[in-house]
Design a protein around this motif. Structure first.
Motif, PDB file in Angstrom:
ATOM      1  N   THR A  90       0.853  -1.184   0.000  1.00 52.82           N
ATOM      2  CA  THR A  90       0.000   0.000   0.000  1.00 52.82           C
ATOM      3  C   THR A  90       0.891   1.237   0.000  1.00 52.82           C
ATOM      4  O   THR A  90       2.033   1.209   0.470  1.00 52.82           O
ATOM      5  N   ALA A  91       0.377   2.313  -0.553  1.00 51.54           N
ATOM      6  CA  ALA A  91       1.123   3.575  -0.572  1.00 51.54           C
ATOM      7  C   ALA A  91       0.152   4.718  -0.330  1.00 51.54           C
ATOM      8  O   ALA A  91      -0.863   4.828  -1.024  1.00 51.54           O
ATOM      9  N   ASP A  92       0.436   5.529   0.684  1.00 48.58           N
ATOM     10  CA  ASP A  92      -0.420   6.680   0.948  1.00 48.58           C
ATOM     11  C   ASP A  92       0.418   7.876   1.360  1.00 48.58           C
ATOM     12  O   ASP A  92       1.549   7.749   1.827  1.00 48.58           O
ATOM     13  N   PHE A  93      -0.187   9.036   1.141  1.00 51.23           N
ATOM     14  CA  PHE A  93       0.482  10.320   1.380  1.00 51.23           C
ATOM     15  C   PHE A  93      -0.476  11.167   2.210  1.00 51.23           C
ATOM     16  O   PHE A  93      -1.417  11.755   1.687  1.00 51.23           O
ATOM     17  N   ARG A  94      -0.229  11.220   3.512  1.00 53.10           N
ATOM     18  CA  ARG A  94      -1.153  11.842   4.459  1.00 53.10           C
ATOM     19  C   ARG A  94      -0.647  13.169   5.015  1.00 53.10           C
ATOM     20  O   ARG A  94      -1.328  13.793   5.820  1.00 53.10           O
ATOM     21  N   LYS A  95       0.544  13.589   4.615  1.00 51.82           N
ATOM     22  CA  LYS A  95       1.145  14.780   5.214  1.00 51.82           C
ATOM     23  C   LYS A  95       1.408  15.865   4.186  1.00 51.82           C
ATOM     24  O   LYS A  95       2.333  16.663   4.341  1.00 51.82           O
ATOM     25  N   LEU A  96       0.598  15.928   3.152  1.00 47.30           N
ATOM     26  CA  LEU A  96       0.775  16.950   2.132  1.00 47.30           C
ATOM     27  C   LEU A  96       0.348  18.310   2.674  1.00 47.30           C
ATOM     28  O   LEU A  96      -0.658  18.415   3.382  1.00 47.30           O
ATOM     29  N   PRO A  97       1.069  19.369   2.351  1.00 47.18           N
ATOM     30  CA  PRO A  97       0.628  20.712   2.744  1.00 47.18           C
ATOM     31  C   PRO A  97      -0.697  21.060   2.076  1.00 47.18           C
ATOM     32  O   PRO A  97      -1.078  20.472   1.055  1.00 47.18           O
ATOM     33  N   ALA A  98      -1.395  22.034   2.637  1.00 46.48           N
ATOM     34  CA  ALA A  98      -2.667  22.474   2.055  1.00 46.48           C
ATOM     35  C   ALA A  98      -2.425  23.100   0.687  1.00 46.48           C
ATOM     36  O   ALA A  98      -1.385  23.726   0.444  1.00 46.48           O
ATOM     37  N   MET A  99      -3.395  22.919  -0.200  1.00 44.55           N
ATOM     38  CA  MET A  99      -3.299  23.513  -1.529  1.00 44.55           C
ATOM     39  C   MET A  99      -4.663  24.062  -1.945  1.00 44.55           C
ATOM     40  O   MET A  99      -5.702  23.671  -1.408  1.00 44.55           O
ATOM     41  N   ASN A 100      -4.647  24.985  -2.887  1.00 43.66           N
ATOM     42  CA  ASN A 100      -5.879  25.525  -3.455  1.00 43.66           C
ATOM     43  C   ASN A 100      -6.479  24.464  -4.373  1.00 43.66           C
ATOM     44  O   ASN A 100      -5.877  24.096  -5.383  1.00 43.66           O
ATOM     45  N   CYS A 101      -7.654  23.962  -4.026  1.00 50.51           N
ATOM     46  CA  CYS A 101      -8.275  22.872  -4.778  1.00 50.51           C
ATOM     47  C   CYS A 101      -9.435  23.342  -5.658  1.00 50.51           C
ATOM     48  O   CYS A 101     -10.214  22.515  -6.143  1.00 50.51           O
ATOM     49  N   ASN A 102      -9.560  24.646  -5.878  1.00 56.97           N
ATOM     50  CA  ASN A 102     -10.672  25.128  -6.705  1.00 56.97           C
ATOM     51  C   ASN A 102     -10.523  24.730  -8.167  1.00 56.97           C
ATOM     52  O   ASN A 102     -11.514  24.646  -8.895  1.00 56.97           O
ATOM     53  N   SER A 103      -9.310  24.499  -8.593  1.00 54.36           N
ATOM     54  CA  SER A 103      -9.073  23.872  -9.886  1.00 54.36           C
ATOM     55  C   SER A 103      -7.790  23.083  -9.748  1.00 54.36           C
ATOM     56  O   SER A 103      -6.954  23.366  -8.880  1.00 54.36           O
ATOM     57  N   GLY A 104      -7.646  22.073 -10.577  1.00 52.28           N
ATOM     58  CA  GLY A 104      -6.458  21.249 -10.433  1.00 52.28           C
ATOM     59  C   GLY A 104      -6.354  20.204 -11.520  1.00 52.28           C
ATOM     60  O   GLY A 104      -7.287  19.988 -12.307  1.00 52.28           O
ATOM     61  N   THR A 105      -5.210  19.559 -11.538  1.00 52.55           N
ATOM     62  CA  THR A 105      -4.946  18.464 -12.472  1.00 52.55           C
ATOM     63  C   THR A 105      -4.109  17.420 -11.750  1.00 52.55           C
ATOM     64  O   THR A 105      -3.172  17.752 -11.025  1.00 52.55           O
ATOM     65  N   VAL A 106      -4.451  16.164 -11.951  1.00 51.47           N
ATOM     66  CA  VAL A 106      -3.664  15.037 -11.463  1.00 51.47           C
ATOM     67  C   VAL A 106      -3.108  14.304 -12.677  1.00 51.47           C
ATOM     68  O   VAL A 106      -3.848  14.014 -13.623  1.00 51.47           O
TER      69      VAL A 106
END
Length: 236
Positions: A73-89
């Motif tokens: 399993t792989a997870d990332f739980r400590k990411l800093p806050a980001m503006n999520c009003n628009s985005g791309t993955v």
């Protein structure tokens, strides 16, 4: 220099500048999360028997469920806050699933399960199911062009003002949907938790079952041309 040439000299560098991700997870032997300058922001947690194998750009992480004692399993739980009003993955994925199975590929949510969530999975019929919820759902279904054992570039983009989601495979849009009023504009940056697969107990249907490489998250919806640029394969 003519006025027209001077204008072009100013504009062309801006047009040719590649978009910079807020979070970059190269997966080149570690689960470190980098910023646009290449500095480490956080580290993810890789648990189980996962290994780093040859990827599209350097190494890739093998996230799999092969048996009860051979899983990753792989997870990332400590990411800093980001503006999520628009985005791309954006990421590269090489599936190793069995036909007829359903599998979660990637998912994310905000800390409180209130404002932001996205997920991409292959359902039991073999189709791809993408949803971006902010907090209302905008869902895109697509025929599954992914093939076991073959690398593919996956990307999706959203915009809260339009309540719109675009879905791309190998640089080509395979689906989009607009649901007026489904998304709300978020007043504050959001801390998101990211999972390669689904959150929760590791079972085969919730594990990505494949190799992941070069994950990038942007705080704006990239254009189709920018997505195509990300889908250009480097190395193997």
């Amino acid at each position: 220099m003519s006025r027209k040439l001077k204008w072009l000299s100013l504009v062309l560098p801006l047009c040719l500048t590649a978009a910079e991700p807020v979070f970059h997870i190269p997966l080149d032997g570690s689960a470190n999360v980098l910023d646009a300058k290449g500095e480490t922001l956080a580290s993810g947690i890789v648990a189980g028997t996962g290994a780093y194998r040859d990827g599209v750009a350097g190494k890739a992480l093998d996230v799999n469920w092969k048996s009860a004692d051979q899983m990753t399993t792989a997870d990332f739980r400590k990411l800093p806050a980001m503006n999520c009003n628009s985005g791309t993955v954006s990421f590269w994925f090489k599936p190793e699933w069995r036909e007829g199975q359903s599998n979660w590929i990637i998912s994310s949510r905000d800390e409180a399960w209130k404002e932001f969530r996205f997920y991409l999975l292959r359902n039991g019929k073999g189709d791809l199911d993408l949803s971006v919820c902010i907090p209302g759902q905008v869902q895109v279904y697509g025929k599954n062009p992914l093939k076991a054992g073959e690398w593919a570039h996956i990307a999706f983009a959203w915009d809260t003002k339009a309540s719109e989601v675009h879905f791309y495979i190998n640089g080509k849009e395979i689906g989009k949907r607009t649901v007026p009023g489904a998304h709300k504009v978020l007043a504050n940056p959001v801390k998101i938790l990211l999972f390669l697969g689904a959150e929760g107990k590791p079972v085969q249907s919730k594990t990505g079952c494949g190799l992941y490489d070069d994950i990038k998250i942007f705080n704006r919806a990239l254009s189709p041309e920018e997505v195509s640029g990300l889908a250009v394969r480097n190395g193997k």
